[in-house]
Motif scaffolding. Structure first.
Motif, short mmCIF file in Angstrom:
data_model
loop_
_atom_site.label_atom_id
_atom_site.label_comp_id
_atom_site.label_asym_id
_atom_site.label_seq_id
_atom_site.Cartn_x
_atom_site.Cartn_y
_atom_site.Cartn_z
N LEU A 262 0.90 -1.37 0.05
CA LEU A 262 0.15 0.09 -0.08
C LEU A 262 0.87 1.29 -0.04
CD1 LEU A 262 -2.80 -0.96 2.57
CD2 LEU A 262 -3.04 -1.19 0.08
N ALA A 263 0.22 2.32 -0.61
CA ALA A 263 1.02 3.64 -0.41
C ALA A 263 1.18 4.08 1.26
CB ALA A 263 0.30 4.60 -1.44
N GLU A 264 1.99 5.16 1.29
CA GLU A 264 2.24 5.40 2.41
C GLU A 264 1.12 6.09 3.10
OE1 GLU A 264 5.66 7.94 5.14
OE2 GLU A 264 5.90 7.71 2.79
N GLY A 265 0.65 5.64 4.16
CA GLY A 265 -0.31 6.50 4.79
C GLY A 265 -1.73 5.93 4.41
N ALA A 266 -1.93 4.92 3.49
CA ALA A 266 -3.19 4.55 3.13
C ALA A 266 -3.60 3.11 3.91
CB ALA A 266 -2.91 4.15 1.83
N ARG A 267 -3.08 3.00 4.97
CA ARG A 267 -3.73 1.58 5.73
C ARG A 267 -5.08 1.67 6.12
NH1 ARG A 267 -3.49 -1.73 10.18
NH2 ARG A 267 -2.98 -3.93 9.91
N ALA B 205 -7.47 3.93 5.38
CA ALA B 205 -8.27 4.08 4.37
C ALA B 205 -8.89 2.81 3.97
CB ALA B 205 -7.66 5.21 3.29
N VAL B 206 -7.79 1.77 3.87
CA VAL B 206 -8.14 0.49 3.24
C VAL B 206 -8.92 -0.30 4.33
CG1 VAL B 206 -7.12 -1.64 2.72
CG2 VAL B 206 -6.11 0.26 1.91
N LEU B 207 -8.51 -0.10 5.55
CA LEU B 207 -9.05 -0.67 6.80
C LEU B 207 -10.88 -0.29 6.83
CD1 LEU B 207 -6.96 -1.19 9.58
CD2 LEU B 207 -8.01 -2.79 8.49
N GLY B 208 -10.73 1.12 6.75
CA GLY B 208 -12.13 1.60 6.66
C GLY B 208 -12.78 0.93 5.50
N GLY B 209 -12.43 1.05 4.19
CA GLY B 209 -13.15 0.42 2.92
C GLY B 209 -13.40 -1.19 3.59
N MET B 210 -12.73 -1.89 3.98
CA MET B 210 -13.04 -3.42 4.12
C MET B 210 -13.94 -3.14 5.38
SD MET B 210 -9.19 -5.20 4.12
CE MET B 210 -8.27 -5.53 2.55
N ILE B 211 -14.11 -2.77 6.32
CA ILE B 211 -15.00 -2.70 7.45
C ILE B 211 -16.25 -2.21 6.75
CG2 ILE B 211 -15.94 -1.41 9.46
CD1 ILE B 211 -12.91 -1.11 10.28
N THR B 212 -16.50 -1.24 5.95
CA THR B 212 -17.67 -0.83 5.09
C THR B 212 -18.23 -2.07 4.49
OG1 THR B 212 -16.98 1.55 5.16
CG2 THR B 212 -18.96 0.81 3.89
N MET B 213 -17.69 -2.63 3.90
CA MET B 213 -18.02 -3.77 2.94
C MET B 213 -18.33 -4.80 3.87
SD MET B 213 -18.10 -3.10 -0.02
CE MET B 213 -18.58 -4.70 -0.79
N VAL C 230 -15.57 -8.25 2.20
CA VAL C 230 -14.35 -7.82 2.53
C VAL C 230 -13.35 -8.41 1.31
CG1 VAL C 230 -12.48 -8.00 4.13
CG2 VAL C 230 -14.97 -7.84 4.92
N ARG C 231 -13.35 -9.90 1.08
CA ARG C 231 -12.50 -10.49 0.32
C ARG C 231 -12.63 -9.68 -1.18
NH1 ARG C 231 -14.60 -14.88 3.26
NH2 ARG C 231 -12.86 -15.88 4.57
N ARG C 232 -14.03 -9.64 -1.60
CA ARG C 232 -14.22 -9.00 -2.78
C ARG C 232 -13.72 -7.63 -3.15
NH1 ARG C 232 -18.51 -6.39 -5.28
NH2 ARG C 232 -19.50 -6.27 -3.70
N VAL C 233 -13.50 -6.81 -2.21
CA VAL C 233 -13.28 -5.41 -2.18
C VAL C 233 -11.52 -5.19 -2.32
CG1 VAL C 233 -13.03 -4.63 -0.05
CG2 VAL C 233 -13.83 -3.09 -1.50
N ARG C 234 -10.82 -6.36 -2.15
CA ARG C 234 -9.54 -6.21 -1.86
C ARG C 234 -8.78 -5.78 -3.42
NH1 ARG C 234 -5.38 -11.13 -0.64
NH2 ARG C 234 -5.84 -11.29 -3.00
N PRO C 235 -9.23 -6.36 -4.55
CA PRO C 235 -8.39 -5.71 -5.49
C PRO C 235 -8.88 -4.06 -5.94
CG PRO C 235 -9.51 -7.92 -5.96
CD PRO C 235 -9.86 -7.30 -4.81
N GLU C 236 -10.04 -3.71 -5.72
CA GLU C 236 -10.51 -2.28 -5.76
C GLU C 236 -9.67 -1.48 -4.82
OE1 GLU C 236 -14.23 0.36 -6.40
OE2 GLU C 236 -14.44 -1.84 -6.40
N LEU C 237 -9.53 -1.64 -3.83
CA LEU C 237 -8.59 -1.14 -2.71
C LEU C 237 -7.08 -1.03 -3.08
CD1 LEU C 237 -10.27 -2.14 0.57
CD2 LEU C 237 -10.60 -0.07 -0.52
N LEU C 238 -6.80 -2.23 -3.47
CA LEU C 238 -5.27 -2.12 -4.08
C LEU C 238 -5.30 -1.42 -5.28
CD1 LEU C 238 -2.55 -3.79 -3.33
CD2 LEU C 238 -3.34 -5.40 -4.93
N GLY D 259 -2.92 1.21 -3.81
CA GLY D 259 -1.60 0.41 -3.70
C GLY D 259 -0.73 1.31 -4.29
N ILE D 260 0.72 0.88 -4.15
CA ILE D 260 1.93 1.36 -4.74
C ILE D 260 1.82 1.41 -6.38
CG2 ILE D 260 4.49 1.43 -5.07
CD1 ILE D 260 4.54 -0.03 -2.38
#
Length: 338
Positions: A146-151, A153-161, A170-178, A182-183
């Motif tokens: 992940l890009a610096e400082g993005a952790r 935001a990604v956790l928030g997206g996973m929690i919402t899903m 949660v599993r389905r949204v991983r590619p979109e969050l990456l 992501g870097i």
């Protein structure tokens, strides 16, 4: 269904003693409730179900908090059991039936301050312990990419899903969050890794039936599903003797298997052996032009069972080499203008 007395103190200021009395009252209220359900009207059934669901969520959150408190106080270490899991199983019938490991795993992983967002979501009842464990497993897989400082935001997206769709979301949204956090190039590297995992086993033969195991990456799955969808729709047939048109009696899985055979036949023969079933397969992918030029973000498939699958920019460029391109101009709200 929620009712609050105007004279009752806010929940935040209730003493633990008062909370315990209320919890014991809830237990008594649920004991034998099935014997009185004949009194409920249709609307009240819906209301009671919603209330019961809220009680279950809150009770699971409270159980997590109690186990976490015992763990932090050292009560587990002072006991005569070998592990936190054993301590939970010994004291909780519900955890015993569920195995107990999930609660213990969540308590130990969520005690880290870096996972505070997930811990707060569990304790507030927004997500269950099992969903929280999936969130931790998923963030562990990608946090180094992940890009610096993005952790957070990604956790928030996973929690919402997780709130909306549970563990599957949660599993389905991983590619979109990456793709979003992501870097640069991480989604492409992820999909390159998955592409190398493509595999088709040799058949296992049992009583004349051949069973294969097929493993595909997102691109391969999207292409295959697009082709199968065009060929596996029900095909009513006419009885040659009576002229009566009968419905297709094949199951969905049977139609998909027949469609795959059609694809193989079509690839190895110039003449389509099943007239009228040679529908052209189309994979629809949409992606912003600026993103495609810069190699950022991801393309998204449209239509079919795999709609919403993300494809990295390099894959979209490769597919575009011999594809029909349809430029689309969008308005500020994402509506199609031209």
């Amino acid at each position: 269904m929620e009712t609050t007395s105007p004279f009752a103190p806010p929940a935040a200021v209730l003493a633990l003693r008062d909370r315990r009395v209320a919890m014991e009252g809830a237990v008594r209220a649920l004991d034998g409730v099935e014997e009185r359900l004949f009194e409920a009207g249709t609307a009240e059934i819906d209301e009671l179900l919603a209330l019961t669901d809220e009680l279950v969520r809150r009770a699971e959150a409270a159980r997590f908090s109690l186990v976490r408190e015992a763990h932090e106080r050292g009560l587990v270490a002072e006991s005569d059991v070998a592990s936190l899991t054993a301590w939970v199983i010994d004291r909780s019938m519900g955890a015993r039936q569920a195995g107990g490991g999930g609660i213990a795993r969540a308590v130990t992983s969520l005690e880290r301050e870096i996972n505070a967002l997930v811990r707060e979501a569990v304790e507030s009842g927004r997500i269950s312990v099992s969903v929280a464990n999936v969130v931790i497993a998923e963030i562990t897989k990608i946090e180094s990419r992940l890009a610096e400082g993005a952790r957070d935001a990604v956790l928030g997206g996973m929690i919402t899903m997780g709130e909306i769709e549970g563990a599957r979301g949660v599993r389905r949204v991983r590619p979109e969050l990456l793709a979003r956090y992501g870097i640069a190039g991480e989604l492409e590297r992820e999909q390159d890794r998955l592409r190398r995992g493509r595999a088709l086993s040799r058949p296992v033969v049992d009583d004349g039936l051949h069973e294969y195991r097929l493993v595909l990456d997102p691109e391969g799955a999207a292409v295959l599903e697009a082709a199968l969808e065009a060929l596996s729709s029900p095909a009513p047939c006419e009885d040659p003797q009576t002229g009566v048109v009968e419905r297709d009696l094949r199951s969905s899985d049977q139609r998909r298997a027949d469609a795959l055979i059609d694809l193989v036949r079509g690839a190895t023969s110039v003449m389509d052996t099943r007239a009228g079933r040679g529908a052209k397969a189309s994979l629809l992918v949409t992606m912003g032009l600026d993103q495609l030029r810069a190699g950022l973000g991801a393309g998204r498939t449209l239509g079919g069972l795999d709609a919403g699958t993300l494809l990295d920019p390099t894959t979209v460029r490769r597919l575009s080499c011999d594809a029909e391109l349809i430029p689309v101009t969008l308005g500020g709200a994402g509506e199609v203008l031209e």
